[in-house]
Design a protein around this motif. Sequence first.
Motif, short mmCIF file in Angstrom:
data_model
loop_
_atom_site.label_atom_id
_atom_site.label_comp_id
_atom_site.label_asym_id
_atom_site.label_seq_id
_atom_site.Cartn_x
_atom_site.Cartn_y
_atom_site.Cartn_z
N GLU A 1 0.83 -1.21 0.00
CA GLU A 1 0.00 0.00 0.00
C GLU A 1 0.87 1.26 0.00
N LYS A 2 1.90 1.26 0.82
CA LYS A 2 2.78 2.44 0.90
C LYS A 2 3.46 2.71 -0.44
N VAL A 3 3.90 1.63 -1.10
CA VAL A 3 4.56 1.81 -2.40
C VAL A 3 3.56 2.33 -3.43
N LEU A 4 2.35 1.75 -3.44
CA LEU A 4 1.33 2.19 -4.40
C LEU A 4 0.95 3.65 -4.18
N GLU A 5 0.83 4.05 -2.92
CA GLU A 5 0.51 5.45 -2.62
C GLU A 5 1.60 6.38 -3.16
N LYS A 6 2.83 5.89 -3.14
CA LYS A 6 3.97 6.71 -3.57
C LYS A 6 4.10 6.77 -5.09
N VAL A 7 3.91 5.63 -5.76
CA VAL A 7 4.20 5.57 -7.20
C VAL A 7 3.00 5.84 -8.09
N THR A 8 1.78 5.73 -7.56
CA THR A 8 0.59 5.94 -8.39
C THR A 8 0.36 7.42 -8.64
N PRO A 9 0.36 7.87 -9.89
CA PRO A 9 0.11 9.28 -10.19
C PRO A 9 -1.26 9.72 -9.67
N GLU A 10 -1.36 10.97 -9.27
CA GLU A 10 -2.58 11.50 -8.66
C GLU A 10 -3.82 11.27 -9.53
N GLU A 11 -3.68 11.39 -10.83
CA GLU A 11 -4.85 11.28 -11.71
C GLU A 11 -5.47 9.88 -11.70
N PHE A 12 -4.70 8.90 -11.22
CA PHE A 12 -5.19 7.52 -11.20
C PHE A 12 -5.57 7.01 -9.81
N LYS A 13 -5.28 7.78 -8.78
CA LYS A 13 -5.41 7.25 -7.41
C LYS A 13 -6.83 6.90 -7.01
N LEU A 14 -7.81 7.65 -7.46
CA LEU A 14 -9.19 7.37 -7.03
C LEU A 14 -9.64 5.99 -7.48
N HIS A 15 -9.30 5.61 -8.69
CA HIS A 15 -9.78 4.33 -9.24
C HIS A 15 -8.73 3.22 -9.24
N ALA A 16 -7.51 3.51 -8.81
CA ALA A 16 -6.43 2.50 -8.86
C ALA A 16 -6.84 1.23 -8.12
N HIS A 17 -7.47 1.40 -6.98
CA HIS A 17 -7.93 0.27 -6.17
C HIS A 17 -8.79 -0.70 -7.00
N HIS A 18 -9.75 -0.17 -7.73
CA HIS A 18 -10.66 -1.01 -8.52
C HIS A 18 -9.95 -1.63 -9.71
N TRP A 19 -9.16 -0.83 -10.43
CA TRP A 19 -8.48 -1.37 -11.60
C TRP A 19 -7.59 -2.55 -11.23
N LEU A 20 -6.85 -2.42 -10.12
CA LEU A 20 -5.92 -3.47 -9.73
C LEU A 20 -6.64 -4.71 -9.23
N ILE A 21 -7.72 -4.53 -8.47
CA ILE A 21 -8.49 -5.68 -7.99
C ILE A 21 -9.10 -6.44 -9.18
N LEU A 22 -9.73 -5.73 -10.08
CA LEU A 22 -10.37 -6.38 -11.22
C LEU A 22 -9.34 -7.05 -12.12
N HIS A 23 -8.18 -6.43 -12.26
CA HIS A 23 -7.12 -7.02 -13.07
C HIS A 23 -6.65 -8.33 -12.42
N GLY A 24 -6.49 -8.31 -11.11
CA GLY A 24 -6.06 -9.51 -10.39
C GLY A 24 -7.11 -10.60 -10.36
N ARG A 25 -8.36 -10.20 -10.29
CA ARG A 25 -9.45 -11.17 -10.19
C ARG A 25 -9.72 -11.88 -11.51
N TYR A 26 -9.60 -11.14 -12.63
CA TYR A 26 -10.04 -11.72 -13.90
C TYR A 26 -8.92 -11.98 -14.92
N ILE A 27 -7.76 -11.38 -14.75
CA ILE A 27 -6.67 -11.60 -15.71
C ILE A 27 -5.40 -12.10 -15.01
#
Length: 224
Positions: A160-186
């Motif tokens: 979580e700490k690394v993701l908070e640091k490296v994820t650009p601000e424009e993506f932070k709101l939805h990063a949680h969902h994109w990564l979960i869905l990517h892990g769940r289905y691909i």
Amino acid sequence: MTRKKIAEFYTRLRDLNPEPKGELHYVNPYTLLVAVALSAQATDKGVNRATGPLFEKVQTPQQMLDLGEEGLIEHIRTIGLYRNKAKNVIALSRKLVDEREGVVPPDRDYLETLPGVGRKTANVVLNIAFGIPTIAVDTHIFRVGNRTGLAKGKTPDAVEKVLEKVTPEEFKLHAHHWLILHGRYICKARKPDCWRCPVEDLCAFKPKTPPPGTQPAPKQRKAG
């Protein structure tokens, strides 16, 4: 993963799903909190089957207290660890009624004091219910972060700490969902579908999984 690759990684996930949504059904911040608490070590589909009828009757902490622990158990018997989860839901509902007039606050520190609510659950509620750009690291995000090289860490908190640091601000709101869905289905646990992954060329995972029905090319023997 370099900053340029990270930006491209998220850009591709966003292009495929500009407005990602969580898969747990809920009515308001309180029912979302309950659903997320029930989802530990359970599938979202299984939780939704149980909470559909429950949330028709119960939408506030007081209504949950009126239903009672045994009444709640009757609704959630199909969910793993249902007895312990029922105790926690009743206890957190009591705490919200006694301390916050039944209102779920957008306050991570307070949410983490509720029975059965950890950092991941608090982050999910803050993100989905209140639009706060948090990243809740579950098993899917932990795997994707480490496997792809996006965010390596030995614990969910570290990732979580690394993701908070490296994820650009424009993506932070939805990063949680994109990564979960990517892990769940691909980028699945046992065998990732690298052959249909939109970020395969950015990912550090090797060897890549070939399409079904194909075999990787045999290794060439050295002459001599």
